[in-house]
Scaffold this active site. Structure first.
Site, PDB file in Angstrom:
ATOM      1  N   LYS A 173       4.699  -2.822  12.417  1.00  0.00           N
ATOM      2  CA  LYS A 173       5.382  -1.884  11.303  1.00  0.00           C
ATOM      3  C   LYS A 173       4.688  -0.540  10.958  1.00  0.00           C
ATOM      4  O   LYS A 173       3.152  -1.076  10.240  1.00  0.00           O
ATOM      5  CB  LYS A 173       5.824  -2.826  10.302  1.00  0.00           C
ATOM      6  CG  LYS A 173       6.615  -2.604   9.608  1.00  0.00           C
ATOM      7  CD  LYS A 173       6.800  -2.971   8.255  1.00  0.00           C
ATOM      8  CE  LYS A 173       6.193  -2.473   6.929  1.00  0.00           C
ATOM      9  NZ  LYS A 173       6.500  -1.288   6.971  1.00  0.00           N
ATOM     10  N   GLU A 248      -7.792  -3.353   6.214  1.00  0.00           N
ATOM     11  CA  GLU A 248      -8.392  -2.327   6.222  1.00  0.00           C
ATOM     12  C   GLU A 248      -7.721  -1.713   4.791  1.00  0.00           C
ATOM     13  O   GLU A 248      -7.290  -1.228   4.376  1.00  0.00           O
ATOM     14  CB  GLU A 248      -8.200  -1.190   7.152  1.00  0.00           C
ATOM     15  CG  GLU A 248      -8.779  -1.378   8.385  1.00  0.00           C
ATOM     16  CD  GLU A 248     -10.978  -1.535   7.988  1.00  0.00           C
ATOM     17  OE1 GLU A 248     -11.408  -1.121   7.075  1.00  0.00           O
ATOM     18  OE2 GLU A 248     -11.091  -2.422   8.633  1.00  0.00           O
ATOM     19  N   CYS A 282      -8.180   7.215   2.733  1.00  0.00           N
ATOM     20  CA  CYS A 282      -9.112   6.247   2.379  1.00  0.00           C
ATOM     21  C   CYS A 282     -10.722   6.525   1.997  1.00  0.00           C
ATOM     22  O   CYS A 282     -11.311   6.247   1.090  1.00  0.00           O
ATOM     23  CB  CYS A 282      -8.828   4.981   2.536  1.00  0.00           C
ATOM     24  SG  CYS A 282      -9.577   5.546   4.663  1.00  0.00           S
ATOM     25  N   GLU A 384      -8.351   3.186  -7.258  1.00  0.00           N
ATOM     26  CA  GLU A 384      -8.017   4.841  -6.623  1.00  0.00           C
ATOM     27  C   GLU A 384      -6.805   5.386  -7.095  1.00  0.00           C
ATOM     28  O   GLU A 384      -5.948   4.683  -7.466  1.00  0.00           O
ATOM     29  CB  GLU A 384      -7.656   3.617  -5.527  1.00  0.00           C
ATOM     30  CG  GLU A 384      -7.919   4.219  -4.037  1.00  0.00           C
ATOM     31  CD  GLU A 384      -7.395   3.627  -2.691  1.00  0.00           C
ATOM     32  OE1 GLU A 384      -6.664   2.784  -2.695  1.00  0.00           O
ATOM     33  OE2 GLU A 384      -7.632   4.137  -2.222  1.00  0.00           O
TER      34      GLU A 384
HETATM   35  P1  NAD Z   1       0.605  -0.004   0.797  1.00  0.00           P
HETATM   36  O1  NAD Z   1      -0.225  -1.487   1.319  1.00  0.00           O
HETATM   37  O2  NAD Z   1       1.842  -0.109  -0.226  1.00  0.00           O
HETATM   38  O3  NAD Z   1       1.267  -0.521   2.517  1.00  0.00           O
HETATM   39  C1  NAD Z   1       1.119  -0.549   3.534  1.00  0.00           C
HETATM   40  C2  NAD Z   1       1.433  -0.967   4.414  1.00  0.00           C
HETATM   41  O4  NAD Z   1       1.900  -2.373   4.680  1.00  0.00           O
HETATM   42  C3  NAD Z   1       3.020  -0.451   4.764  1.00  0.00           C
HETATM   43  O5  NAD Z   1       3.286  -0.430   5.836  1.00  0.00           O
HETATM   44  C4  NAD Z   1       4.267  -1.336   4.185  1.00  0.00           C
HETATM   45  O6  NAD Z   1       5.278  -1.201   4.662  1.00  0.00           O
HETATM   46  C5  NAD Z   1       3.238  -2.990   4.353  1.00  0.00           C
HETATM   47  N1  NAD Z   1       3.385  -4.130   3.275  1.00  0.00           N
HETATM   48  C6  NAD Z   1       3.131  -3.670   2.315  1.00  0.00           C
HETATM   49  N2  NAD Z   1       3.656  -5.304   0.756  1.00  0.00           N
HETATM   50  C7  NAD Z   1       3.403  -5.660   1.923  1.00  0.00           C
HETATM   51  C8  NAD Z   1       3.536  -7.137   2.261  1.00  0.00           C
HETATM   52  N3  NAD Z   1       3.824  -7.714   1.246  1.00  0.00           N
HETATM   53  N4  NAD Z   1       3.228  -7.506   3.446  1.00  0.00           N
HETATM   54  C9  NAD Z   1       3.455  -6.906   4.816  1.00  0.00           C
HETATM   55  N5  NAD Z   1       3.578  -5.437   4.526  1.00  0.00           N
HETATM   56  C10 NAD Z   1       3.903  -4.896   3.732  1.00  0.00           C
HETATM   57  O7  NAD Z   1      -0.422   0.915   1.363  1.00  0.00           O
HETATM   58  P2  NAD Z   1      -0.330   2.283   1.174  1.00  0.00           P
HETATM   59  O8  NAD Z   1       0.316   2.553   0.029  1.00  0.00           O
HETATM   60  O9  NAD Z   1       1.083   3.290   2.469  1.00  0.00           O
HETATM   61  O10 NAD Z   1      -0.943   3.066   1.727  1.00  0.00           O
HETATM   62  C11 NAD Z   1      -1.843   3.869   0.936  1.00  0.00           C
HETATM   63  C12 NAD Z   1      -3.726   2.494   0.779  1.00  0.00           C
HETATM   64  O11 NAD Z   1      -4.622   2.282   2.031  1.00  0.00           O
HETATM   65  C13 NAD Z   1      -4.405   3.145  -0.210  1.00  0.00           C
HETATM   66  O12 NAD Z   1      -4.897   2.057  -1.154  1.00  0.00           O
HETATM   67  C14 NAD Z   1      -5.495   3.439   1.220  1.00  0.00           C
HETATM   68  O13 NAD Z   1      -6.571   3.267   0.364  1.00  0.00           O
HETATM   69  C15 NAD Z   1      -4.878   2.164   1.839  1.00  0.00           C
HETATM   70  N6  NAD Z   1      -5.942   2.516   3.324  1.00  0.00           N
HETATM   71  C16 NAD Z   1      -7.101   2.178   3.679  1.00  0.00           C
HETATM   72  C17 NAD Z   1      -7.331   2.972   5.127  1.00  0.00           C
HETATM   73  C18 NAD Z   1      -8.920   1.745   5.550  1.00  0.00           C
HETATM   74  O14 NAD Z   1      -9.150   2.299   6.472  1.00  0.00           O
HETATM   75  N7  NAD Z   1     -10.058   1.380   5.023  1.00  0.00           N
HETATM   76  C19 NAD Z   1      -6.545   3.529   5.404  1.00  0.00           C
HETATM   77  C20 NAD Z   1      -5.665   3.948   5.207  1.00  0.00           C
HETATM   78  C21 NAD Z   1      -5.361   4.088   3.654  1.00  0.00           C
END
Ligand code: NAD
Length: 480
Positions: A173, A248, A282, A384
């Protein structure tokens, strides 16, 4: 209107819910597509297709899987311009950046893992003269991959490529905010001859479709990249089911500048580390610590570099800062700038929303912003923000900066800028960070372990670490 449909068992499907989510181009504020709002029924169908496909896919030789995945990689290259434009329209990032980073890396992810499986080795332990042990690694079965919006196709393929290469079938997804390139990718998989059911892509909201993937009892492992709060929710659901988990998560990364550097050269790279992709990586260095005795000179040079991050239409060549991914994310960023002022900070440059003219007059743009005068313990330096906002702080010695750098709950990435290489090694070893760059930033070798400490994650991706995650080890002990 374009409909972004699910890719299940090799064909496209409307969501069983018959519901759709509006997909907005953040540079223009316009709705340009509708995204399937899938639920548990769609996830069930995807898991059933993946389960059916697993015996045949896992039974192929590594070379056969490699050939198919290399064909998928080549399809990305053939559709380079279309994918780059789609990424920019969906995410808001400058088109040149989609072309320089996102799409080449998606192509590389597939090619890297397609060939890595041809070069792995396994362990053998000779116990004594009559006993030896060897390790067999088998795919897990059906696995779930959930990815965020900041590097959409890049991070989506970073997960599915090792999962598929190792012989698993996948239910994936992408973020509901940026589903377009993974939708286009579905067609490329069909064209490349990926067998039906091997990869299934379901679209929808995290709390609905994402949650259904995490909860599904036939999904053996979850590879997730996203926010720390979401990671905690996923871990709470998956851990009692004894699923393998790779998380991650977020970061609040320090950039440390010592006093022996070339100031202008370093300022250019420190600005790049903070503001590339609108600060929505990130790994961006959002807390900049500078040695006291070069602080003023460095600050002047850094402000000069930040002002080169021209905000504009992502399609225009000179644009260095595109749109923020959504209005909600833009509002969050602006609220942190307000908070910084309340916490006693001074905005050195930027600080405001940018209203562009013409095509982008309703877009979500924020000036690259630098703030000084904040304590490293304040909220702006602990939480963050995930936008083009960084803070600048002086330090007087190594102990002080190491303590400040380690003072957040995160531990993803850090960069150290220093000519004294032995000092750089010493500091790097003491930073609580999964990745430390010395005199560089975002230089990536896909073989290296990638991931965070503390609240930045659990486990490592990349190279052999990813293949280990997506396989189960079995020891065979032989007496002869
Ligand atoms: P998010 O956690 O809101 O969403 C990430 C994904 O998870 C999306 O596909 C979302 O639909 C899904 N999701 C949300 N709630 C869920 C649940 N309860 N169960 C299962 N899936 C769920 O994050 P975002 O806003 O899309 O991305 C930004 C964040 O990602 C920032 O915190 C950033 O630091 C982090 N990030 C980390 C890395 C890394 O490699 N460590 C890389 C890129 C981004």
């Amino acid at each position: 209107m374009l409909h972004i449909r699910n890719y299940i068992n090799g064909t496209f499907h409307d969501p069983q819910t018959h519901e759709w989510i509006e997909n907005i181009n953040p540079a223009t504020g316009e709705i340009f597509a509708l995204v399937a709002r899938s639920g548990a029924g769609d996830v069930d169908a995807a898991v059933a297709a993946a389960t059916d496909a697993f015996p045949q896919w896992s039974g192929l030789t590594s070379k056969q899987r490699s050939d198919i995945l290399l064909r998928v990689s080549k399809k990305i290259a053939e559709h380079f311009d279309e994918l780059a434009r789609a990424e920019t329209d969906d995410n808001g990032k400058p088109l040149w950046l989609s072309k320089a980073i996102d799409i080449p890396r998606a192509e590389a992810n597939l090619a890297f893992f397609a060939t890595e499986i041809l070069h792995t080795e396994t362990a053998a332990h000779v116990t004594d003269n009559h006993v030896f042990n060897y390790t067999v690694r088998s795919p897990l079965g059906v696995v779930g991959c959930i990815s965020p919006w900041n590097l959409p196709l890049y991070l989506f393929t970073w997960k599915i490529a090792p999962a598929l290469a190792a012989g698993n079938c996948v239910v994936a997804k992408p973020s509901e905010l940026t589903p377009l390139t993974s939708f286009l990718f579905s067609q490329l998989c069909i064209d490349a001859g990926l067998p039906p059911g091997v990869l299934n892509i379901v679209h929808g909201l995290g709390a609905e479709c994402g949650d259904a993937i995490v909860k599904h009892r036939d999904i053996k492992a979850i590879s997730f990249t996203g926010g720390t709060v979401t990671g905690r929710t996923i871990a709470a659901t998956a851990a009692p089911m004894f699923k393998k988990l790779s998380l991650e998560l977020g970061g609040k990364n320090p950039t440390i500048v010592f006093d022996d550097v070339d100031i202008h050269h370093t300022a250019r790279h420190v600005a790049r580390a903070a503001y590339t992709n609108q600060g929505e990586i990130c790994l961006c260095g959002s807390r900049i610590f500078v040695a006291q005795n070069i602080y003023k000179e460095f600050r002047t040079a850094l402000i000069e570099e930040i002002r080169r991050f021209v905000v504009g239409d992502p399609l225009d060549e000179p644009t260095k800062t595109g749109a923020i991914v959504s209005k909600a994310q833009m509002d969050k960023i602006l609220s942190y700038i307000d908070l910084a002022i309340q916490e006693g900070g001074t905005v050195l440059t930027g600080g405001k929303r940018v209203m562009l003219k013409g095509r982008c007059s309703n877009g979500f743009f924020v000036e690259p912003t630098l703030i000084e005068g904040l304590d490293s313990k304040c909220r702006v330096n602990q939480e963050e923000i995930f936008g083009p906002v960084a803070t600048l702080m002086p330090f007087s010695d190594d102990e002080e900066v190491i303590e400040a750098a380690n003072s957040t709950s995160y531990g993803l990435a850090a960069s150290v800028w220093c000519r004294d290489i032995s000092r750089a090694h010493k500091v790097a070893h003491r930073l609580e960070s999964g990745i430390v760059w010395v005199n560089c930033w975002l230089v990536r070798d896909l073989r290296t372990p990638f991931g965070g400490m503390k609240n930045s994650g659990v486990g490592r991706e990349g190279g052999v670490e990813a293949l280990r995650f997506f396989t189960e080890a079995k020891n065979v002990c032989v007496q002869f």
